[in-house]
Write an enzyme that holds these catalytic residues in place. Structure first.
Site, mmCIF file in Angstrom:
data_model
loop_
_atom_site.group_PDB
_atom_site.id
_atom_site.type_symbol
_atom_site.label_atom_id
_atom_site.label_comp_id
_atom_site.label_asym_id
_atom_site.label_seq_id
_atom_site.Cartn_x
_atom_site.Cartn_y
_atom_site.Cartn_z
ATOM 1 C CG LEU A 86 -20.444 38.104 23.207
ATOM 2 C CD1 LEU A 86 -19.792 39.454 22.792
ATOM 3 C CD2 LEU A 86 -19.033 36.797 22.369
ATOM 4 C CE LYS A 108 -23.982 45.569 28.940
ATOM 5 N NZ LYS A 108 -24.042 43.662 29.578
ATOM 6 C CG ASP A 204 -20.475 46.575 39.427
ATOM 7 O OD1 ASP A 204 -19.969 45.845 40.275
ATOM 8 O OD2 ASP A 204 -20.756 45.669 38.617
#
Length: 429
Positions: A86, A108, A204
């Site tokens: 991805l 992840k 972030d």
């Protein structure tokens, strides 16, 4: 059937026809190649570096229902295949997967070498896994395999705000959708700041970290990831936490990010929704940022009630003026130079929903008027110092390979916290 290791839990067998963990040779492959922020935000048909699997597992903690083994995640992702890739970036790779019960996930694989111990990592994950809110992406679980750490998130199917604002050949995002995304993401961030124990600073906030479902409801991704990455870089001159274009001005002098820094970044994102412009024009990065360009226009718009100079031309004036006033006022208050004069996220939520007067949001500060303060509140950090610091940041970005310019591709949640302009990317969680 998986790689040789010392897992302490029973492994799931790969599904029939799946590659599972056994697709990878033994001994384990070399570590993942180093990645920079730009790579997470690139539009690519394939990764610049071939995706390599995590090393063989040496430890998986088997006493928590959210713990996965390497073999389980390898089976779910088709052996971490490129077809299921991805995105990639400063933290590692993200692969789509499907669990045996049919649940779609995003895995992840954090870049190895963080130096973080198993128990410390587990403790941080336990905190984040308890955070549940309809506007936050849920962490499903994790895997510890030797020096490798993998995070397992729920999969959000409809890409990112960044993708839908800037992607090629996509329908123009209408005003009600933009307002709904702004309000939903504000609620998620307010929950992190004010209702979590311990509270969580995102560090972030950006359009690439706002995932969207098929109803265009916003879900904030990657909260807590800055701590989980265990990044030990502390010098502003070497590495910048956050994403260039979204950074609050006090960070240039203090190197510290706070919840009010999140508010500033959120304000930049509101400007994107209002204007349809990127935070930094990557084709000419030494010119004004979106914030610098918008500040005088915000002031004029709120004084005169005219928004033509600010609003995305693609909307063709199809918006509700009172709703636009609320979002413009929220953006103006959020990007004040003075961190302590920015509103809390809960105040922004109420402003976007029309539950407070804009005077309450401004707290006596006229739109467009705000002294420049250091994080300590003193006023010696003047406009010249701020401009000098931001010019230095821009030069660093231009001289770095992390500074990329390109069109946006498909995406799912920006992952890089190193200095980078917003670029194109695939789904990053």
């Amino acid at each position: 059937m998986g790689p040789q290791g010392t897992d302490h839990v029973v492994r799931l067998n790969p599904p029939p026809g799946g590659t599972g963990g056994g697709a990878w040779p033994s001994p384990p492959p070399p570590p993942l190649p180093p990645l920079n922020s730009g790579e997470m935000s690139s539009n690519f048909s394939g990764p610049r570096h071939p995706p390599l699997p995590p090393p063989s597992p040496t430890l998986s903690l088997g006493f928590n229902k959210s713990t996965f083994t390497y073999d389980e995640l390898a089976a779910a992702t088709g052996g971490f295949s490129q077809a299921n890739l991805l995105g990639q970036g400063g933290f590692g790779y993200v692969h789509k997967g499907v669990l045996p019960n049919g649940k779609e996930i995003a895995v992840k694989s954090l870049k190895s070498g963080s130096g973080q111990g198993e128990r410390e990592f587990q403790a941080e994950v336990e905190i984040i896994s308890r955070v549940h809110h309809r506007h936050l992406v849920s962490l499903v679980g994790y895997c510890i395999a030797g020096g490798q750490r993998m995070l397992v998130y729920e999969f959000v199917p409809n890409n990112t705000l960044e993708h839908h604002l800037y992607g090629k050949d996509l329908p123009i995002m209408d005003w009600p959708t933009r307002l709904r995304i702004a309000t939903g993401s504000a609620k998620g961030l307010a929950y992190l700041h004010e209702d979590c124990h311990p509270r969580i600073i995102h560090r972030d906030i950006k359009a690439a970290n706002i995932l969207l479902d098929y109803n265009f409801e916003a879900m904030v991704a990657d909260f807590g990831l800055a701590k989980l990455s265990s990044d030990n870089y502390t010098h502003v001159s070497t590495r910048v936490m956050g994403t260039f274009g979204y950074l609050a001005p006090e960070y240039a002098s203090s190197g510290k990010l706070t919840e009010k820094s999140d508010v500033f970044s959120f304000g930049v994102m509101l400007l994107e929704l209002i204007t349809g412009r990127r935070p930094v024009d990557a084709t000419n990065a030494m010119d004004d940022s979106l914030v610098d360009w918008a500040r005088p226009l915000l002031h004029r718009a709120l004084e005169e009630g005219v928004y033509d100079e600010l609003v995305d031309l693609r909307l063709e004036n199809n918006y509700h003026p009172h709703e636009m006033a609320r979002m413009v006022a929220s953006a103006a208050a959020s990007i004040r130079h003075s961190a302590r004069k920015r509103p809390k996220m809960s105040q922004i939520v109420r402003a976007l929903e029309g539950d407070v007067s804009l005077d309450d949001l401004n707290e006596g500060v006229r739109p467009g008027q705000s002294s420049i303060y250091t994080s300590s509140g003193s006023s010696d950090y003047d406009a010249n110092a701020y401009n000098a610091d931001m010019k230095k940041f821009r030069k660093m970005a231009l001289n770095s390979q992390e500074f990329v310019s390109s069109e946006f591709g498909t995406s799912t949640s920006g992952d890089s916290r190193e200095m980078a302009t917003p670029g194109k990317q695939k789904q990053n969680l």
